[in-house]
Design a protein around this motif. Structure first.
Motif, PDB file in Angstrom:
ATOM      1  N   TYR A  62      -9.222-103.690  38.019  1.00  0.00           N
ATOM      2  CA  TYR A  62     -10.657-103.842  37.824  1.00  0.00           C
ATOM      3  C   TYR A  62     -11.257-102.542  37.325  1.00  0.00           C
ATOM      4  N   GLU A  63     -12.108-102.656  36.319  1.00  0.00           N
ATOM      5  CA  GLU A  63     -12.818-101.500  35.822  1.00  0.00           C
ATOM      6  C   GLU A  63     -13.783-100.994  36.878  1.00  0.00           C
ATOM      7  N   ARG A  65     -16.659-108.262  38.821  1.00  0.00           N
ATOM      8  CA  ARG A  65     -15.845-107.146  38.358  1.00  0.00           C
ATOM      9  C   ARG A  65     -15.092-107.546  37.105  1.00  0.00           C
ATOM     10  N   ILE A  94      -6.358-100.283  32.708  1.00  0.00           N
ATOM     11  CA  ILE A  94      -6.881 -99.011  33.170  1.00  0.00           C
ATOM     12  C   ILE A  94      -5.732 -98.019  33.323  1.00  0.00           C
ATOM     13  N   ASN A 122      -9.861-104.607  26.723  1.00  0.00           N
ATOM     14  CA  ASN A 122     -11.222-105.086  26.564  1.00  0.00           C
ATOM     15  C   ASN A 122     -11.942-104.331  25.450  1.00  0.00           C
ATOM     16  N   ASN A 155      -8.181 -94.176  36.494  1.00  0.00           N
ATOM     17  CA  ASN A 155      -9.111 -95.274  36.748  1.00  0.00           C
ATOM     18  C   ASN A 155     -10.068 -95.531  35.582  1.00  0.00           C
ATOM     19  N   GLU A 156      -9.835 -94.880  34.453  1.00  0.00           N
ATOM     20  CA  GLU A 156     -10.681 -95.114  33.272  1.00  0.00           C
ATOM     21  C   GLU A 156     -10.132 -96.308  32.483  1.00  0.00           C
ATOM     22  N   PRO A 157     -11.001 -97.224  32.065  1.00  0.00           N
ATOM     23  CA  PRO A 157     -10.538 -98.357  31.251  1.00  0.00           C
ATOM     24  C   PRO A 157      -9.995 -97.897  29.902  1.00  0.00           C
ATOM     25  N   TYR A 215      -9.878 -99.046  26.128  1.00  0.00           N
ATOM     26  CA  TYR A 215     -10.685 -99.954  25.313  1.00  0.00           C
ATOM     27  C   TYR A 215     -10.190-100.066  23.883  1.00  0.00           C
TER      28      TYR A 215
END
Length: 405
Positions: free
Chosen positions: A53-54, A63, A68, A200, A229-231, A233
C-alpha cells in the motif's frame, strides 16, 4: 515519443482496497508467487521492490495498492526487465501491436488453462474474472450514475470497439470478455508486459523511464533515488498529449495532480475550422513570418499552444495555468517540479496570455456548467450519503477487494 500505452480502464479499481494491513490482502500475499513465476521464466525484478500500500492519504481506510520500494534505490537502477518471451503480442512483436490480434492471443492462452505459460500471471489479480456484477457492465450502479454526464456516450467505448473492430459485430463470449478486460487493464503498446503493468500512474511524482533492448525486452529504470516505502510510478499520459479527460475515458479514474483539463465548444470548433493556427494568438507577441515565431517565453522558447482546445493545467487546488504551452506541459510524465517551481513558471506564463482568451475560456466554462442536469451541491447531497453507507457496510464486513466492494 511515448513508448507504451498503459494498463487501462480498470487499473484504479485493481489497485485500490480497504484493508487493515497488507497481510490481509490476497493480491499482496500472492505477489511472491508471481515474482517466482516471472524470474523463473527469464524476468528480472529488483529485490528491493514489493507490492504493497502506498503511504496513506487523508483517508486511512482507502488505500492504493501498487509497487513500492522496501529499501533505498539509486538512480539508473534497472527495476524491472520483462523479456520479449514473456510478452503477449501479435506476430510482429513490434512497438505498436495489432490490438485485435493481441486479444485473440489472450483468448487462446486462456483456453489452455493451466497449460498456458501465463496461467500464474492471468490469475494474479482477477482482471480476467467473469463479467458478472462488474461495475463497468451495462446496468450497473456506476454506469447508471455516470451515463448522461460529459463525456456523453463513452461508458461502453471499449466493448463497442472490440465488438465492431475485432468480433464482426457479434456478441462477446465469456472468454472473449475476460480477454478484453485483461487487455484494457494490462496491455501496453507492445502487448501484455508482465510486472511493468503493476506500476501506478502519477505525472507529478514519476520516478521511472523505459528502455527497449535489441531483443524487444522492456526495462523500467529509476530516474531518481527512490526511498523506502516510496511508490514506483509510471505515466499513463506523457508530455501533455493526453488530458485528464482522456485518462478518465481510457483508464477509468481521475488522476491526481497535476491534471490537464481540455474541452471545446461550438465557438472553438468554428475557430479551428476557420484558422488552424488560431490558438497561437492566445499569447502576446506578434507573429514573425521570417522565423515562424509567435513570440517567446522568458527562456526564449517559442509560445506554442499545447492544443487548439480550451485547456487548464491544474497543479494544485489553488494553482493552475490557463492555455498552457507545449513547453509548460512537457514535464508531465517526463520529470518533476516543486509547487514553488510551478508557481514561478505559471506566473511567467500568464504574463503572456491575452485577456480576451481568458475571458472566452471563462464564458465557455460557465456555459457548460449551466447546462449540466444537476449542480455540484445537488450531486453531493444525492450521491455522497449513499456512498458513505456502502463504504461503512464494506468496512464492517472486512472486505478487502474493491471489485466486490
Amino acid at each position: 515519443m511515448r513508448l507504451l500505452l498503459v494498463p487501462t480502464i480498470l487499473a484504479a479499481a485493481i489497485f485500490t482496497a480497504t484493508a487493515a494491513n497488507d497481510s490481509e490482502d490476497p493480491t499482496i500475499q500472492n505477489f511472491p508467487s508471481l515474482v517466482n513465476w516471472f524470474t523463473s521464466n527469464g524476468g528480472l525484478i529488483d529485490p528491493r521492490i514489493t507490492l504493497g500500500y502506498e503511504p496513506s492519504s487523508s483517508n486511512n481506510n482507502v488505500r492504493i495498492r501498487g509497487m513500492i520500494a522496501t529499501e533505498r534505490i539509486e538512480p539508473e537502477t534497472v527495476l524491472i526487465h520483462t523479456p520479449a518471451s514473456l510478452m503477449i503480442n501479435d506476430s510482429k512483436g513490434g512497438q505498436f501491436v495489432n490490438q485485435c490480434d493481441v486479444i485473440q492471443r489472450i483468448v487462446e492462452e486462456l483456453e489452455l488453462g493451466k497449460d498456458s505459460l501465463w496461467d500464474v500471471y492471468f490469475s494474479f489479480d482477477g482482471s480476467s474474472s467473469g463479467g458478472e456484477n462488474r461495475e463497468d457492465q451495462p446496468g450497473s450502479r456506476a454506469i447508471k450514475e455516470l451515463q448522461g454526464l460529459p463525456p456523453t456516450g463513452e461508458t461502453h467505448r471499449h466493448i463497442n470497439w472490440y465488438t465492431n473492430a475485432c468480433n464482426n459485430s457479434q456478441q462477446l463470449s465469456s472468454i472473449q470478455f475476460k480477454a478484453l478486460m485483461m487487455f484494457i487493464t494490462r496491455a501496453a503498446d507492445r502487448g501484455i508486459v508482465p510486472l511493468y503493468d503493476l506500476m501506478n500512474h502519477h505525472n507529478g511524482r514519476i520516478n521511472t523511464r523505459l528502455a527497449v533492448d535489441e531483443e524487444g525486452g522492456l526495462s523500467v529504470i529509476a530516474t531518481t533515488s527512490i526511498e523506502p516505502n516510496e511508490p514506483i510510478y509510471n505515466t499513463y499520459a506523457r508530455g501533455g498529449g493526453e488530458s485528464t479527460v482522456d485518462v478518465f475515458n481510457n483508464y477509468g479514474f481521475v488522476e491526481d495532480y497535476p491534471q490537464l483539463w481540455r474541452w471545446s465548444d461550438v465557438d472553438m470548433v468554428r475557430l479551428a475550422e476557420d484558422d488552424p493556427n488560431h490558438a497561437f494568438g492566445r499569447y502576446a507577441g506578434p507573429y514573425n513570418e521570417d522565423d515562424n515565431n509567435w513570440g517567446v517565453d522568458r527562456h526564449g522558447r517559442g509560445l506554442e499552444p499545447n492544443s487548439h482546445h480550451y485547456e487548464i493545467l491544474v497543479v494544485s487546488p489553488t494553482l493552475g495555468a490557463l492555455h498552457p504551452t507545449t513547453v509548460l506541459v512537457h514535464i508531465l510524465g517526463n520529470g518533476r517540479r516543486s509547487i514553488d517551481e510551478w508557481k514561478v513558471e505559471i506566473d511567467h506564463h500568464h504574463a503572456t496570455v491575452r485577456q480576451s482568451h481568458v475571458n472566452a475560456m471563462h464564458d465557455s466554462a460557465l456555459t457548460i456548467l449551466s447546462e449540466l442536469p444537476t449542480t455540484i451541491k445537488e450531486d453531493e447531497n444525492t450521491i455522497l450519503p449513499n456512498e458513505r453507507r456502502l463504504f461503512e457496510k464494506v468496512k464492517k464486513m472486512g472486505r478487502v477487494d474493491q471489485s466486490k466492494a
